[in-house]
Each structure stands twice: as C-alpha cells, then as structure tokens.
Design a protein around this motif. Structure first.
Motif, PDB file in Angstrom:
ATOM      1  N   MET A 211       0.846  -1.146   0.112  1.00 35.44           N
ATOM      2  CA  MET A 211       0.000  -0.125  -0.161  1.00 35.44           C
ATOM      3  C   MET A 211       0.811   1.209   0.040  1.00 35.44           C
ATOM      4  SD  MET A 211      -3.086   0.214  -0.124  1.00 35.44           S
ATOM      5  CE  MET A 211      -4.481  -1.387  -0.357  1.00 35.44           C
ATOM      6  N   ALA A 212       2.103   1.225   0.162  1.00 30.05           N
ATOM      7  CA  ALA A 212       3.189   2.351   0.267  1.00 30.05           C
ATOM      8  C   ALA A 212       3.454   2.860  -0.937  1.00 30.05           C
ATOM      9  CB  ALA A 212       4.263   2.171   1.100  1.00 30.05           C
ATOM     10  N   ASN A 213       3.158   1.742  -2.141  1.00 31.78           N
ATOM     11  CA  ASN A 213       3.224   2.293  -3.390  1.00 31.78           C
ATOM     12  C   ASN A 213       2.143   2.830  -3.814  1.00 31.78           C
ATOM     13  OD1 ASN A 213       3.277   1.969  -6.225  1.00 31.78           O
ATOM     14  ND2 ASN A 213       4.083  -0.082  -6.284  1.00 31.78           N
ATOM     15  N   THR A 214       2.275   4.122  -4.329  1.00 33.47           N
ATOM     16  CA  THR A 214       1.172   4.983  -4.476  1.00 33.47           C
ATOM     17  C   THR A 214       0.231   4.526  -5.824  1.00 33.47           C
ATOM     18  OG1 THR A 214       2.346   6.818  -4.080  1.00 33.47           O
ATOM     19  CG2 THR A 214       0.488   7.438  -5.117  1.00 33.47           C
ATOM     20  N   SER A 215       0.858   4.027  -6.801  1.00 35.51           N
ATOM     21  CA  SER A 215       0.029   3.734  -7.860  1.00 35.51           C
ATOM     22  C   SER A 215      -1.108   2.340  -7.415  1.00 35.51           C
ATOM     23  CB  SER A 215       0.624   3.249  -9.116  1.00 35.51           C
ATOM     24  OG  SER A 215       1.567   2.222  -8.887  1.00 35.51           O
ATOM     25  N   LYS A 216      -0.362   1.363  -6.652  1.00 38.33           N
ATOM     26  CA  LYS A 216      -1.135   0.461  -6.049  1.00 38.33           C
ATOM     27  C   LYS A 216      -2.382   0.800  -5.100  1.00 38.33           C
ATOM     28  CE  LYS A 216       1.792  -3.547  -5.907  1.00 38.33           C
ATOM     29  NZ  LYS A 216       2.876  -4.396  -5.327  1.00 38.33           N
ATOM     30  N   ALA A 217      -1.882   1.921  -4.424  1.00 41.61           N
ATOM     31  CA  ALA A 217      -2.942   2.192  -3.185  1.00 41.61           C
ATOM     32  C   ALA A 217      -3.854   3.124  -4.140  1.00 41.61           C
ATOM     33  CB  ALA A 217      -2.309   3.299  -2.286  1.00 41.61           C
ATOM     34  N   ALA A 218      -3.514   3.860  -5.187  1.00 48.78           N
ATOM     35  CA  ALA A 218      -4.750   4.530  -6.028  1.00 48.78           C
ATOM     36  C   ALA A 218      -5.549   3.708  -6.798  1.00 48.78           C
ATOM     37  CB  ALA A 218      -3.923   5.456  -7.098  1.00 48.78           C
ATOM     38  N   GLY A 219      -4.981   2.437  -7.082  1.00 50.57           N
ATOM     39  CA  GLY A 219      -6.064   1.410  -7.707  1.00 50.57           C
ATOM     40  C   GLY A 219      -6.965   0.699  -6.740  1.00 50.57           C
ATOM     41  N   PHE A 220      -6.587   0.767  -5.433  1.00 55.01           N
ATOM     42  CA  PHE A 220      -7.268   0.136  -4.407  1.00 55.01           C
ATOM     43  C   PHE A 220      -8.346   1.247  -3.980  1.00 55.01           C
ATOM     44  CE2 PHE A 220      -8.643  -0.512  -0.043  1.00 55.01           C
ATOM     45  CZ  PHE A 220      -8.887  -1.621   0.225  1.00 55.01           C
ATOM     46  N   ILE A 221      -7.971   2.402  -4.015  1.00 52.94           N
ATOM     47  CA  ILE A 221      -9.001   3.264  -3.528  1.00 52.94           C
ATOM     48  C   ILE A 221      -9.935   3.516  -4.613  1.00 52.94           C
ATOM     49  CG2 ILE A 221      -9.036   5.935  -2.945  1.00 52.94           C
ATOM     50  CD1 ILE A 221      -6.062   5.705  -1.699  1.00 52.94           C
ATOM     51  N   TRP A 222      -9.498   3.680  -5.834  1.00 58.13           N
ATOM     52  CA  TRP A 222     -10.659   3.941  -6.770  1.00 58.13           C
ATOM     53  C   TRP A 222     -11.386   2.736  -6.925  1.00 58.13           C
ATOM     54  CZ3 TRP A 222     -11.486   1.196 -11.376  1.00 58.13           C
ATOM     55  CH2 TRP A 222     -12.222   1.913 -12.417  1.00 58.13           C
ATOM     56  N   ALA A 223     -10.985   1.450  -6.807  1.00 58.75           N
ATOM     57  CA  ALA A 223     -11.891   0.389  -6.790  1.00 58.75           C
ATOM     58  C   ALA A 223     -12.819   0.106  -5.678  1.00 58.75           C
ATOM     59  CB  ALA A 223     -11.116  -0.780  -7.367  1.00 58.75           C
ATOM     60  N   ASN A 224     -12.322   0.607  -4.652  1.00 55.00           N
ATOM     61  CA  ASN A 224     -13.172   0.176  -3.401  1.00 55.00           C
ATOM     62  C   ASN A 224     -13.503   1.273  -2.452  1.00 55.00           C
ATOM     63  OD1 ASN A 224     -12.596  -2.871  -3.676  1.00 55.00           O
ATOM     64  ND2 ASN A 224     -10.446  -2.157  -3.782  1.00 55.00           N
ATOM     65  N   MET A 225     -12.994   2.468  -2.381  1.00 52.16           N
ATOM     66  CA  MET A 225     -13.373   3.365  -1.574  1.00 52.16           C
ATOM     67  C   MET A 225     -14.060   4.600  -2.273  1.00 52.16           C
ATOM     68  SD  MET A 225     -11.934   2.916   1.492  1.00 52.16           S
ATOM     69  CE  MET A 225     -11.744   1.158   1.489  1.00 52.16           C
ATOM     70  N   PRO A 226     -14.728   5.402  -1.424  1.00 54.79           N
ATOM     71  CA  PRO A 226     -15.219   4.931  -0.029  1.00 54.79           C
ATOM     72  C   PRO A 226     -16.086   3.829  -0.091  1.00 54.79           C
ATOM     73  CG  PRO A 226     -15.847   7.233  -0.828  1.00 54.79           C
ATOM     74  CD  PRO A 226     -15.302   6.589  -1.866  1.00 54.79           C
ATOM     75  N   LEU A 227     -16.062   3.135   0.970  1.00 57.07           N
ATOM     76  CA  LEU A 227     -16.840   1.777   1.176  1.00 57.07           C
ATOM     77  C   LEU A 227     -18.169   2.233   0.713  1.00 57.07           C
ATOM     78  CD1 LEU A 227     -15.331  -0.630   1.953  1.00 57.07           C
ATOM     79  CD2 LEU A 227     -16.458  -0.633   4.226  1.00 57.07           C
ATOM     80  N   GLY A 228     -18.804   1.298   0.031  1.00 54.25           N
ATOM     81  CA  GLY A 228     -20.036   1.351  -0.571  1.00 54.25           C
ATOM     82  C   GLY A 228     -20.297   2.190  -1.567  1.00 54.25           C
ATOM     83  N   GLN A 229     -19.557   3.160  -1.849  1.00 49.09           N
ATOM     84  CA  GLN A 229     -19.571   4.100  -2.945  1.00 49.09           C
ATOM     85  C   GLN A 229     -18.090   3.946  -3.833  1.00 49.09           C
ATOM     86  OE1 GLN A 229     -20.279   7.995  -1.750  1.00 49.09           O
ATOM     87  NE2 GLN A 229     -20.532   7.254   0.348  1.00 49.09           N
ATOM     88  N   GLU A 230     -17.930   2.853  -4.239  1.00 50.89           N
ATOM     89  CA  GLU A 230     -16.700   2.543  -4.984  1.00 50.89           C
ATOM     90  C   GLU A 230     -16.736   2.868  -6.343  1.00 50.89           C
ATOM     91  OE1 GLU A 230     -18.014  -0.459  -3.232  1.00 50.89           O
ATOM     92  OE2 GLU A 230     -17.644  -2.039  -4.780  1.00 50.89           O
TER      93      GLU A 230
END
Lengths: 271, 529
Positions: A211-230
């Motif tokens: 998660m400390a890798n910004t592009s991975k974190a960005a992919g995770f955030i875009w696909a899953n966050m905010p929870l319920g409004q991914e």
C-alpha cells in the motif's frame, strides 16, 4: 437410549465415521462447504479446522494473529470481505504460487508471501515458515482458491492498474478529497476507528508494504473506496488521495532502517 | 481415621506447617524458576500445538495449584512428555492451534486431572514407587538427550523437521546443512550454549540467566545489523496475555464423542504425569528432609490439572529440571512454587514486550543447557559396578531415546519390577550338620518363585532330623506354606523330627493355621536388637 449407545465399543470409531460422512458429504455437494457452515460445525478435520483458524486470523488479526503482528490492522482491511472481493487484492491466488517476485528477487512460495504481509502491512515480526498462523492462512487461501485454474490469474486479482492520467499526483488536492470523503471513518489524522484501519501514524502499515506504493494504493482506493460508493472518485482523485496518505509519517521499511527499526521496537515498550 | 487423612491431603499448604521459613532463599529460587519456566512454557505450548500464551497460563496456574496443594519444593507446571502427548492426542481431531483444538486440549486436561484424582482416591500413588534408581537415572539421561535433540531445531533454525526421527534429522542435516541451517540462529544458539557452559563453572546459580542475557544481546545485535526480515531469525513474538484467562471445558454430544476417543491417551497422560511426579517425590524424599507426602502430591497434580481446564491451561506434571534447579538454590517448601507462579504473572505483565524479541534460538539453547545438566557422568559411572543395574539403565535409556518417553517409562517400570522379583526370588541357604540333625537357615522371601530351591533341599534331607530356621524370613506366601506341608506329609514322624524356628508372630499364626495336626514343632524366639 443415548447411554446404551455410548457404552458400545464401536462408538470409539464414531469420530472417524463422522469424518468420513463429512468428507463424502463434501464431495457430493457442489464445491467446498461455505465458511459460514464451517464456523458452525463443532467437528472439523485437520484441513478445515486450519481453514477456520485462517479465516479467524484474516478477519480478527489483532486477536488470532497477535503473536506476529505489530499494529492493529486486520488482513480483511485490505483484502476486503475476508479476501473474497475482486479488485480488492482477493486471496484466491493459491494457484499463482510459487512465483518469482521482484520485491525480494527470488522464488516465493505462498508461505513467504504470507510472512511478508506480517512484516510489512502488519508492521510486525516475520513468523517462521512452519508457524501455525502461516499454515492456517495458507490453508484458508487454498480453500478460497477452490475452482481457480493453476498458473492463471483469477478475475479481479490484485487491484486494477489505473491508466496514466498525464498529471503528477497532487497531495494538496488529495487532502481536500480526503477531508471531504474519508474523515468519517478514517478520522482527521488517519487514525481510524475500531474496525476501520489507521492510514498513517505508528499504528499503520509500514513503508515496505504494498500500500506504500502510490499507484497500487490509488488502484485500491479507486476500486473500493469510499466503502459502498466505490469507483465514484476519478482516477486523478484516487492518485491524489493515495499520494497524500503515503506522504504521512509511518513506520520505516524493516529492510532499510535496520537499527532504527530495533530502536522503534524498544522505545515502543514505553507505551 | 481415613477420612481425616484424606481431609489433611486436601488442605492447601500453609506457612504454619513448616517451622522455619527462609524467605529470601525461597524468593530467589522462585524468581529463577519463573524465568526458566517462561521459555519452557512457551516451547511446551508449541510442542502441544497451542499458541504461546497457553504455555504462560499453564506456568502460572498449574504451578500455583500444584504447589498450593503439594507438600514439597517440587515444581509442577508444563512438562515435555505431557506436552508432546497432548499434541499427539489432539492433532487427529483438529488443526494445531485452532480454536477448536484449544477446546479439545482443555477437555483433555480436565479428563487427565479427573483420572489423577480418581487414582488419588484409590490410593494409587504407592504403585509409582517401584522404579529402581537405575531406571530413574536412565529416564533422566534419556529426557536430557531428548531435550538436547529437540533443541537442535531451534538452535540450527531448521524449518519443519519436527516430525522426523532424530537420526533422520541428523542424516538430512549432514547432507544439506548449508541450505538448511540458518547461520544467524546458529550463532545465537551456540553463543547461548557456550556461555551457559562457561558460566556454570563460575556462577552455577545464575548460569542460565547469564546465557539467556548474552544470547538475547547477540540476537539484538545481529537483527540490528542484518534486520530480522533478511536473517529470518525466529522470534518469540508478542504474547497476548489476559490477566484472568477463564475458560471452561465445553460439553455437548460431539465433544463427548471426541472425549471418549481421547480417553486411552488421557489415561496414558495421567499415568505418565504421575509417574514423573512420583519419581521426583522419591528423589526429594531420599535427598532432603522435607515432609513429602506422596498421596498429597498425587492429589495436588490431579487438582492442578483439573483446575487447569478452567484457566486456559493445559495439563502438566512435576518438572525434573526446574525442581533440580529449585533444590540447588535451597528451596525447601511449596512457597517457592507459589511465589514463582506470582512472579511469572508479574514478569509477563511488565516485560512482555521485551520477551517478544527473544530469539527462539536462545530458548532452544536454554533447553539444551538443561538437557546437558540432566546427564550426570558420575551418576552413570556409579552404575557400572553392577551389571544388573547397568543393563536396566541402558535398556531404559535406549527405549526412551528410540521408542519415546511413553514406552520408555513403561519399559523402565517393567524392568524395575523384574529386577526386584529376580533379586527377591534368590534364597540364601546355609546348611549345617549339628549332632544328627540338619540345620537349614533361609534368608530371603519365600514365595512361589523361590520355594523350589527350599523344597528340593527338604526332599534330600527327608530322612534326617531337620531344623528349619526361618527367623529372618519376613514374607511367605500360600504356595510356600503348601510346599512345606506337602513335604511334611511324606515324612515318617516317628523316625525324624521337624522343627521350624520363627521370630514373627504373623508367620507363626500363619503356620499354625495351615499345618495343624502335622508332625512339626515351632520355636519362636523374639529377636532383640
């Protein structure tokens, strides 16, 4: 009636017969039993009890994986829905291992992969390959990998790779988006609330984590966050938030800050 | 009267019982015992397939109850053989360390405790005292060797080779040592062992403490330079600790079924645990002047294991090595055990974060030191003077190392009984001819195994006057009396006389009852000493 049955010597073999029944039942039904039915059973064979233990480690890491974890994060905080949600680093990847990884430049078994999660994302101690925790999580991973093809990436593996937006990530914009969308759960200072992980500070993942890798974190955030409004954020917003989060203070990379890491561990005694 | 005795065995230990109480000595012994038991408890929890905190709970609660209800400085708590057997018993039913596994271990501990309480009620403690000193030496040395061999895993940083037999392990290691052995773990482990051995020559009391401290510092330095991730040094890890870890054995049909399947092993564990405790009791009784009460110790073990089930602990027994250390530090009362339980609690409460960075190699090194300490050359050398004892020692040792502790203890027990029977069935017979009569003097036990010697002699002297001197015979069974009666019937009472010399009133009554109306006279002379 019950008493009469119990006095029969043949009953000594009942657990064996019971296990055989369970096994045959499993092979007749489609696919493995769901984790919910496993949780309700009081009799489990070696494999399935390890699966249940692994599930408990993944969902309640601070209790069942406490021996080797260093913060209060849970596996299921990133591997959402206990590793069963696509695009949220799902855990159904047993068929992908062993494989070569650039992170450590060698062939990785699933055991080493699990151990590295304990070291980086959970900021803890590297458990030995044969510790019960690692074996149980490995059992859980192969359990939820049922039906996947060996050597082939399952659908929604890892996090989506966001296309290049043409702009550098902007942490200032990231802060604005964070304050607007994320503070309800993760708090103003990224400290989280019970059940929601800390994003930074000394109780968060360390600098060696994926998660400390910004592009991975960005992919995770875009696909899953905010929870319920991914997928409600734009790609650029996801990059900005990820950059903002990863700019904050967090524990050092245990491979690099050698003496510092030890110092952290010892000063950690104070609190 | 009997009820009163049972009541006194139930009573917990109170300081009033023992007149003089050396508080500083007991406290220091307790501190060392507490420091020793923490790594052992964690290692044994691992052997039993449980998370480490259960080892800590056992070192607190099993030790506490065993000492509280005990009568001696014997230290109870987690034990190698019992822990291994718990693992062997429960593994077929559930995965190691899983919550279900823990439930079964708690159920098993309760069963073990109840079986031991039953043995106590049946006054079974005395049957455990038939082990001969040679067999006990064999067991001690065997356990020492097992400890050394099992510590190799941790010292060399080996991965899963726990299921291998030790010679397989050595064979595999010899071929593949450069890939199997973790050099960092090895450095830490070997430093710990060497420091311990050197320190023992100068500071025997603190040697284990010094060894642990040095090993710990070497570990910290190595991790500081090369990091734990790259060295893969195995650490103890965080020990989640609850102040009052209450638990209860679950009971429903399925647990009952598993319980029934575990029953034979529960019985074995109960017996092995008691056998070890009784060996320690026997040693304490001969080496010290403590008021050791074997039956009270059986009760203490039983109640400690029963209560273990309610405090998240697994069953234990008396510990050879900790009791030995405790004794060498001069502890004489159960107070040391009680205090050591309290100290484990305090140590964990305040130093748990420090403990989580203890390398497993240090703990393994400590175990190896304990194992080395259990092999005493002078004790083995003493046995060389007598072939019988020596063979008992070697057979016991061999079966413990190659067949396991469980079978080894059974072999030791059977051998001890056989040796006793063999030595008891030898009669010492002296024959003297004194004016026309034969004096036959018998020494030893007259019973079915030894009577043949005497009856063949009586047959040979059937036509002479016989004076049978049984004044030093203390035991006689039915078949011996019958053999003498048979011989008497074949005699011609008018030509010869048959006289039996006796001291014991019991034997006289015994004879008068059996040989009524036979041509025999009795002379009873009471021995004055």
């Amino acid at each position: 009636m019950l008493h009469n049955q119990l006095t029969k010597p043949g009953l000594l073999f009942t657990p064996l017969i019971l296990a055989l029944c369970l096994l045959s039942f499993d092979s007749f039904s489609a696919g493995p039993p769901t984790i919910e039915t496993l949780l309700e059973r009081s009799y489990l064979d070696d494999y399935h009890s390890n699966v249940v233990f692994g599930y408990r480690i993944v969902t309640e890491t601070e209790t069942y994986g406490a021996r080797y974890s260093g913060n209060h994060l849970r596996c299921t905080n990133c591997h959402l829905n206990a590793g069963r949600k696509p695009d949220a680093i799902p855990l159904n990847v047993a068929g992908m291992y062993p494989k070569w990884r650039s992170k450590n430049g060698r062939r990785n078994g699933i055991g080493l992969r699990i151990r590295e999660c304990f070291v980086y994302s959970l900021d803890g101690i590297m458990p030995p390959e044969d510790s019960p925790e690692v074996l149980a999580v490995a059992a859980y991973i192969s359990y939820i990998s049922h039906g996947e093809t060996i050597g082939e990436a399952p659908a929604g593996r890892g996090v989506p790779t966001l296309p290049d937006t043409g702009y550098d990530p902007n942490p200032a914009n990231g802060k604005a988006i964070y304050d607007k969308n994320c503070t309800h759960c993760h708090g103003n200072n990224g400290q989280g609330i019970p059940g929601v992980p800390s994003l930074w500070g000394m109780d968060a993942y360390n600098k060696g984590a994926g998660m400390a890798n910004t592009s991975k974190a960005a992919g995770f955030i875009w696909a899953n966050m905010p929870l319920g409004q991914e997928r409600s954020l734009t790609h650029q917003d996801a990059f900005d938030v990820a950059a903002y989060i990863n700019m904050q203070i967090r524990p050092g990379d245990p491979r690099k800050s050698k003496l510092l890491k030890l110092f952290e561990a010892i000063t950690g005694l104070a609190d | 009267m009997r009820n009163l005795r049972i009541l006194s065995e139930i009573m917990p230990w109170r300081p009033l019982f023992t007149g003089k109480l050396n508080l500083p000595t007991e406290t220091f012994a307790a501190l060392i015992a507490a420091i020793l038991v923490i790594p052992q408890g964690i290692t044994f929890a691992y052997l039993a397939g449980l998370p480490p905190e259960y080892g800590i709970y056992s070192s607190i609660f099993v030790t506490l109850f065993a000492s509280l209800f005990g009568s001696s400085s014997m230290l109870g708590g987690p034990n190698t053989a019992v822990a291994v057997l718990i693992g062997v018993t429960v593994v077929p039913f559930s995965g190691r360390g899983s919550p279900l596994y823990i439930d079964y271990v708690i159920l098993l501990s309760l069963m073990v405790g109840l079986i031991q309480l039953f043995i106590w009620l049946a006054r079974g403690g005395k049957y455990f005292q038939y082990l001969s000193p040679a067999a006990i030496t064999g067991i001690t040395v065997g356990v020492g060797i097992i400890l050394i061999l099992s510590s190799l895993d941790g010292i060399l940083g080996l991965s899963p080779s726990g299921t291998l037999f030790f010679f397989e392990k050595i064979y595999v290691m010899a071929g593949d040592w450069h890939t199997l052995i973790n050099p960092y773990s090895f450095t830490i482990g070997i430093t710990t062992v060497i420091t311990g051995i050197v320190a023992k020559t100068r500071y025997p009391r603190y040697s284990i403490l010094i060894a642990m401290a040095v090993g710990y510092i070497v570990g910290l330095v190595l991790m500081g330079i090369f990091t734990q991730v790259n060295t893969e040094i195995e650490l103890l890890g965080h020990v989640p600790f609850q102040i009052l870890p209450l638990s209860y054995p679950k009971m429903d049909l399925e647990y009952l079924l598993v319980g029934i399947s575990m029953l034979p092993n529960a019985l074995t564990i109960a017996l092995i645990g008691l056998a070890q405790s009784m060996v320690i009791v026997k040693n304490l009784r001969s080496d010290t002047d403590q008021p050791v009460n074997a039956d009270k110790e059986v009760f203490a073990q039983g109640i400690a294991n029963t209560l273990a089930a309610f405090f998240s602990s697994f069953a234990g027994s008396g510990s050879f090595n900790r009791t030995a250390v405790n004794q060498s530090l001069g502890s004489k009362t159960p107070l040391a055990g009680i205090l050591s339980a309290v100290m484990v609690f305090l140590l964990i409460l305040f130093f748990a974060p420090l403990l989580s960075y203890v390398p497993m190699a240090v703990i393994a090194g400590t175990l190896m030191l304990v194992g080395i300490g259990m092999i005493k050359p002078q004790e083995i050398a003493r046995l060389f003077s007598w072939t019988g004892e020596l063979s008992v020692f070697f057979v016991t040792l061999f079966s413990i190392v190659f067949l396991g502790l469980q079978s080894g203890l059974i072999v030791a027990f059977i051998l001890s009984v056989i040796m006793f029977v063999l030595s008891a069935s030898k009669l010492e017979i002296t024959i003297k001819h004194v004016n026309e009569s034969v004096q036959i003097r018998v020494e030893g036990h007259l019973f079915y195994a030894s009577i043949d010697q005497l009856s063949s002699l009586l047959k040979r002297h059937r036509h002479e006057n016989v004076l049978l001197d049984l004044s030093v015979v203390s035991y006689m069974d039915l078949s011996a009396t019958e053999a003498i009666a048979k011989d008497l019937q074949k005699r011609k009472p008018k030509e010869t006389t048959f006289v039996i010399v006796l001291t014991s009133q019991k034997l006289l009554e015994h004879f008068e009852q059996r040989l009524e109306g036979m041509p025999v006279q009795f002379i009873q002379h009471l021995r004055t000493q």
